[in-house]
Design an enzyme around this catalytic site. Sequence first.
Site, short mmCIF file in Angstrom:
data_model
loop_
_atom_site.label_atom_id
_atom_site.label_comp_id
_atom_site.label_asym_id
_atom_site.label_seq_id
_atom_site.Cartn_x
_atom_site.Cartn_y
_atom_site.Cartn_z
N GLU A 163 0.81 -1.23 0.00
CA GLU A 163 0.00 0.00 0.00
C GLU A 163 0.84 1.28 0.00
O GLU A 163 0.63 2.17 0.82
CB GLU A 163 -0.96 -0.04 1.19
CG GLU A 163 -1.83 -1.28 1.14
CD GLU A 163 -2.72 -1.49 2.37
OE1 GLU A 163 -2.81 -0.59 3.20
OE2 GLU A 163 -3.33 -2.58 2.46
N GLU A 269 -6.05 -10.92 -1.23
CA GLU A 269 -6.89 -10.71 -0.03
C GLU A 269 -8.36 -10.66 -0.44
O GLU A 269 -9.10 -9.74 -0.07
CB GLU A 269 -6.49 -9.40 0.66
CG GLU A 269 -5.02 -9.31 1.02
CD GLU A 269 -4.65 -8.05 1.78
OE1 GLU A 269 -5.54 -7.32 2.25
OE2 GLU A 269 -3.44 -7.79 1.92
#
Length: 382
Positions: A163, A269
Amino acid sequence: MFKKINIALFSLFICLLGCKTKKESVAVKPETTQNPSLKNSFKDDFLIGAALNTNQIKELDTSAVALLKKEFNSITPENDMKWEQIHPAIDSFYFDIADKYVALGEKNNMHIVGHTLVWHSQLAPWMQEVTDSTLMAKYIENHINTIVGRYKGRINTWDVVNEALNEDGTPRESNFYKVMGSEKYIELAFKLAAKADPDAKLVYNDYNLWKPEKRAGVVRLVKQLQKDGVKIDCVGMQGHWSLKGPSIEDIENSIIAYAELGVKVSFTELDVTALPNPWDLNGAAIEQSYEKYEGDPVMNPYPVKLTDSAQTQLANRYEAIFKLFLKHKDKIERVTFWGINDGQSWLNYWPINGRTNHPLLFDRKNKPKKAYHSVLVLKNKN
Ligand code: G3I
């Protein structure tokens, strides 16, 4: 007389308890031709993974672990290898759970993922306070060398950096970025990981990677790493999605764009929220919270179970997603669900705490949902 009745009632009670326990413990049916597994159904396509919470890693949640062994061939630690957990103080590492995690994967011949080395979130407080770039580089080096080194040859894939981009594809102004003055910390992390375990696959992992602007940011980042001769093997598209979005087309465009760079794509995910969202959320950043909606029944429409129509919507969404994955199986290495069953999902407490969400293929009792069958049928048509 009363004594006899009491004994009889007590025995009945024990029997009922016993029957209940027995019934729950056989929730996972063994694999047969009529009852195939995800991992074997997709064995020629991609790995099928699940994120494990601490109780699952410790094998305390025996029913979920039984399901894990039947259905999945890859694992990711949901929280236990994050910086704040594994490296809580400058000079101390905590490996107890991570060691158990790796041992569990090895014992079951699973593809083992390490999650995650460098991430601005869930960072240990001491690391958040670093302001000197030389020290920061030294601490990153110690972190990566110690952890990747410890599991060299045992952890197959590392989420090296998590991220690091904003929604518009520009660099996130994390403390790493600010202190190091550029995205060089990303390059450093990948170089260190490659050196510490040359055989491990190295992933850049982020959410909302279907977004065209963020996609362009990843393409820029990967090209820069490649230009500098830094090893990167895979882009991890997290896949925290909903019933309505993102569109299959946007996901597909990203798969193609990343594969064209010569790297693999993994869905790292995956979950599909079944609940209404009160917002305009920007992805999966945990910092956002919507406390005012807590306890609002409109925001928690399925507190016991999904309605049939919601089950069908979820099944249709998963079917469309997996059809796309199969179409691009040559580019996709792994599809990991963010949890084994609905009960453990982070989406029960984020972004509104205390909801009952249903984002995975298995319900709270580890029973397969309609969505599970809609995915499996793509490979077991006859
Ligand atoms: O362990 C403590 C517990 O002791 C305490 O009582 C409780 C009170 O809130 O908190 C517990 O810690 C929580 C932890 O999950 C374990 O359940 C944290 O508050 C909570 O913030 C943490 O959330 C995790 C989140 O990352 C932040 O690390 C989620 O479980 C986890 O699913 C989520 O995963 C991230 C990926 O790593 C990166 N991509 C996005 C994804 C979803 O946010």
